[in-house]
Design a protein around this motif. Structure first.
Motif, PDB file in Angstrom:
ATOM      1  N   SER A   1       0.824  -1.200   0.000  1.00 51.83           N
ATOM      2  CA  SER A   1       0.000   0.000   0.000  1.00 51.83           C
ATOM      3  C   SER A   1       0.862   1.256   0.000  1.00 51.83           C
ATOM      4  CB  SER A   1      -0.927   0.001   1.219  1.00 51.83           C
ATOM      5  OG  SER A   1      -1.921   0.999   1.095  1.00 51.83           O
TER       6      SER A   1
ATOM      7  N   ALA B   1      -6.248  -3.572  -1.954  1.00 51.60           N
ATOM      8  CA  ALA B   1      -7.455  -2.864  -1.524  1.00 51.60           C
ATOM      9  C   ALA B   1      -7.789  -3.269  -0.093  1.00 51.60           C
ATOM     10  CB  ALA B   1      -8.631  -3.178  -2.452  1.00 51.60           C
TER      11      ALA B   1
ATOM     12  N   ASP C   1     -11.701   3.779   2.405  1.00 58.83           N
ATOM     13  CA  ASP C   1     -12.180   3.714   1.024  1.00 58.83           C
ATOM     14  C   ASP C   1     -12.972   4.971   0.668  1.00 58.83           C
ATOM     15  OD1 ASP C   1     -11.077   1.231   0.491  1.00 58.83           O
ATOM     16  OD2 ASP C   1     -12.846   0.132   1.152  1.00 58.83           O
TER      17      ASP C   1
ATOM     18  N   HIS D   1     -12.217   1.338  -8.126  1.00 62.00           N
ATOM     19  CA  HIS D   1     -12.229   1.504  -6.672  1.00 62.00           C
ATOM     20  C   HIS D   1     -13.631   1.355  -6.103  1.00 62.00           C
ATOM     21  CE1 HIS D   1     -11.160   3.057  -2.727  1.00 62.00           C
ATOM     22  NE2 HIS D   1     -12.152   3.912  -2.823  1.00 62.00           N
TER      23      HIS D   1
ATOM     24  N   ASN E   1     -14.756  -2.138  -3.947  1.00 57.98           N
ATOM     25  CA  ASN E   1     -14.829  -1.896  -2.510  1.00 57.98           C
ATOM     26  C   ASN E   1     -16.254  -1.737  -1.990  1.00 57.98           C
ATOM     27  OD1 ASN E   1     -11.925  -1.749  -1.631  1.00 57.98           O
ATOM     28  ND2 ASN E   1     -11.888  -0.235  -3.268  1.00 57.98           N
TER      29      ASN E   1
ATOM     30  N   TYR F   1     -10.188  -5.801 -10.341  1.00 56.96           N
ATOM     31  CA  TYR F   1      -9.606  -4.602  -9.737  1.00 56.96           C
ATOM     32  C   TYR F   1      -8.082  -4.727  -9.612  1.00 56.96           C
ATOM     33  CZ  TYR F   1      -7.926  -1.632  -5.922  1.00 56.96           C
ATOM     34  OH  TYR F   1      -7.187  -0.765  -5.171  1.00 56.96           O
TER      35      TYR F   1
END
Length: 759
Positions: A84, A146, A153, A197, A201, A229
């Motif tokens: 990340s 993610a 998010d 995204h 999510n 994704y």
């Protein structure tokens, strides 16, 4: 026509540049830490303390420090924090830095709103800090690239929308009629990331005061959406925005025009169209429907053409200017970056073919492939942009070209020493897993045989990481010295004629794409259509057609205790090292489920939110782990894996042994599963969740004590020592973890699997 005077805003570029450099170093250190733990799993014990007298430690003889760390330095958490940090903190900040600089120059205008620029900057950095805190605490969703929980998010979405408003607002007020190719890639990036995204999510929070959520998709459907994704996060976070930077900064640094305008057009449209179809190649031979796997492979192979078109367009831009590469360290970084892009985008489609995928998937080959792109393409492009911008914005020469060249060579050697050992490691793993004796038994039946064989390559990879980090540290020194010697110009004066109002209709003789470049709205709509088609064709049928996921009548929902154990498994990041997907290969079926010969079926995962198929096997697959080992074995294995498995590189989890399980939300979790996802829990089961968990816990503890008298004595001594502060074993986290692990794969542990009728 009237010439208008205005100023470019360098202050926002400077802020993102500082963030890029800072988080780049942090991301590299985190990656180096994770790499070290793969051959030195005792690192947390060395730092926090251990009761293992064979291990050197800063606090020998006391494991309480490690327990108090609550796994903050656990490999699973560090690994997701590293990915990340590199993706969202390093690469994204470098993209924002380069795009805020280049957009203003390419559009001949200041950004639409300075206020929005700074809101974007601070919301993005706030998101990064929130990620660091939550990941270290074990708050994550486990979904690769993610892992952020739902509040983060939402923050990412807000920040991205603000960036989009600012970007499109700047395009509207531009003083240049036609949009340059870099702007096309910025637009495509913004549209694709927003779509990816949001849809990946979609999740249901346990409550609006809780950081826990569950994916809106389950099992196979979750896997397809996640890798739609995941693959396209590589496409539209790590590729297309960096290509936009390439199209601006490489020609500027070389003082040459882009090689081919037509090739730029082909590159852009073919790339954004084809990329969205390729995600399923991450799920070859899994329980994903075969048609989706085939489509993913086909489009992955097609990706070679647009990717290499972009690579050649970049390298051929240097035609007639290769002498500058010898003298200019910035061009050195760009050339190697574009070359690594070409290598990675050739290798990726090869790995998508079934012939190579069955050997390479779940091995270190994939890790080497990813880091060739991350270190070479993303890292070197970011370094080149930094070296270009600092002298320009501080109006001085780079402090030391020699040091920049040293950075280049250290970084290049770092990439080689990082990627090549992992390729060898991956080949070794993939081939060792599949070797059979003449009598039909596995040559390397013990998983640790394949782990110990690759430890030398892990050490070489670590050396590569040190070289790469060393080069980045040289960059910090060079940038600091350059800044100290220069004078920063916050507002750069510029002038350009105002853009005249012209009829938007296409003129006679005007090429279609030339006309499209002066109609940003239509270009954005067409880009959205090109991007969305692949997702619609692949995702919608799988989500809407129940026949894609046949139900297996024997598969039942998790018990309350097992569900809590699964959440602990996610908290600790166990899916970073363990897969839960047995592919239909003879070696995998024999290794992981020799008794019944069952590979993984789509219907087994209908209650898995999120799915946990994993993407790397550092440890063995766990899909059939249930009832393979006694409960006491799992207890000891979690306390210290080297007790049960000599030579294991798995980290220790002693806090699971001492922590009291938080059951405060257990009933609410069952209610959410019932009400939001129609999981077939009865009202009686929900109402008696605590009693259900108590009964299962007591049964596990009873088995542990009957299997291991020494554990019974140990717990009794602890009870006597702590008195009223003693936490009964059945109330601790380890019991929930054992409950989950012992459940895995047991629903279909029969030769006869009955499939329910499809409605």
């Amino acid at each position: 026509m009237e010439t208008q005077k205005f100023h470019y805003d360098n202050s926002i570029v400077r802020a993102f540049l500082y963030a890029t450099v800072t988080f780049g170093i942090i991301g590299f250190i985190l990656g180096l830490t994770a790499a070290l733990m793969l051959f030195y799993p005792e690192l947390p014990e060395f730092l926090f303390g251990t009761d293992d007298t064979t291990i050197q430690s800063l606090r020998s003889g006391n494991i309480q420090g490690l327990i108090n760390s609550q796994g903050a330095l656990g490999f699973g958490r560090i690994r997701m924090l590293h990915t990340s940090a590199v993706i969202f903190a390093f690469v994204c900040n470098s993209f924002f830095c380069g795009s805020y600089y280049s957009m203003q120059r390419l559009l001949k205008t200041r950004m639409f709103s300075d206020t929005l620029s700074w809101i974007h900057f601070w919301t993005w950095q706030l998101m990064i800090i929130a990620v660091v805190i939550t990941f270290l605490m074990g708050i994550n969703t486990s979904k690769e690239y993610a892992e952020h929980e739902w509040p983060i998010d939402i923050l990412i979405t807000i920040s991205w929308v603000i960036f989009g408003i600012n970007m499109f607002g700047t395009i509207i007020k531009r003083r240049v009629r036609h949009l340059y190719v870099a702007i096309w890639f910025y637009i495509g990036t913004w549209i694709a990331v927003a779509m990816l995204h949001i849809f990946n999510n979609l999740e249901v929070p346990l409550s609006f005061t809780s950081w826990k959520s569950y994916s809106a998709y389950a099992g196979v459907k979750d896997a397809l959406v996640q890798w739609w994704y995941g693959h396209n996060a590589v496409a539209f976070v790590l590729t297309t925005p960096v290509l936009g930077l390439m199209y601006y900064f490489l020609p500027k640094a070389a003082n040459r025009p882009v090689f081919s305008y037509k090739l730029s057009i082909i590159h852009f449209w073919s790339l954004i169209f084809v990329y969205l179809w390729a995600g399923p190649h991450h799920l070859q031979y899994t329980a994903l429907p075969a048609w989706a796997q085939a489509v993913g492979t086909g489009f992955s192979v097609m990706l070679i053409a647009p990717s290499w078109g972009g690579m050649l367009n970049g390298l051929l831009t240097l035609r007639g200017a290769w002498d500058k590469v010898r003298e200019n360290p910035i061009l050195k970084f760009f050339v190697v970056a574009v070359t690594c892009y070409g290598m990675a985008t050739f290798e990726g489609p090869l790995l998508a073919t079934k012939s190579l995928n069955k050997i390479g998937h779940y091995t270190d080959w994939v890790i080497g492939h990813v880091h060739l792109g991350a270190l070479g393409w993303n890292g070197f492009m970011a370094f080149g942009v930094v070296y270009y911008l600092v002298p320009v914005m501080w109006r001085t020469e780079l402090w030391s070209k020699k040091m920049a060249n040293w950075h280049f060579w250290l970084g290049t050697l770092g990439i080689i020493f990082y990627a090549v050992p992992l390729y060898i490691s991956g080949f070794t793993q993939g081939l060792m897993w599949k070797q059979f004796n003449p009598d039909g038994t596995l040559v390397y039946k013990n998983w640790l045989d394949t782990v110990t064989a690759i430890l030398p390559y892990f050490k070489m990879r670590f050396l590569g990481g040190i070289l790469y980090l060393g080069g980045a540290i040289l960059m910090i020194v060079n940038v600091y010295k350059t800044i100290r010697a220069g004078s920063f110009q916050k507002n750069v004066p510029a002038e350009a004629p105002a853009l005249a109002n012209v009829n938007g209709a296409r003129k006679q003789g005007e090429g279609f794409h030339l006309w499209l470049e002066r109609t940003p709205l239509l270009l954005s709509i067409l880009a959205f259509v090109a991007i969305a088609i692949g997702g619609i064709v692949e995702i919608i049928p799988t989500l809407t057609m129940s026949s894609n996921v046949p139900q297996i009548s024997a598969v039942k929902p998790y018990s309350p205790l097992e569900l809590e154990g699964r959440d602990l498994y996610i908290r600790e990041g166990c899916n970073s090292c363990h897969s839960q997907m047995i592919r239909p290969f003879r070696d995998e079926v024999m290794r992981f489920d020799g008794k019944n010969g069952q590979y993984s079926k789509a219907g087994e995962f209908v209650y898995d939110r999120p799915f946990l198929w994993g993407s790397k096997r550092t440890g063995p697959d766990l899909q059939r782990e249930g009832q393979r080992n006694p409960d006491s074995w799992h207890f000891k294995h979690m306390y210290n894996p080297r007790i049960t498995s000599a030579g294991s590189i798995m980290p220790r989890f002693p806090w699971l042994i001492t922590n009291k399980l938080d059951r405060s939300q257990m009933t609410d979790k069952l209610k959410l599963m019932k009400n939001s996802f129609d999981i077939p829990y009865t009202k009686a089961e929900i109402d008696s969740a605590d009693q259900w968990a108590d009964n299962q816990s007591k049964a596990i503890v009873k088995r542990i004590f009957s299997e291991s008298a020494d554990l019974k004595v140990q717990i009794e001594k602890e009870r006597m020592a702590k008195g009223s502060e003693f936490i009964p074993l059945e109330k601790r986290e380890i019991i929930a973890m054992i409950a989950y692990l012992q459940r895995l794969g047991t629903d279909i542990k029969t030769a006869d699997i009955k499939t329910a009728s499809i409605k």
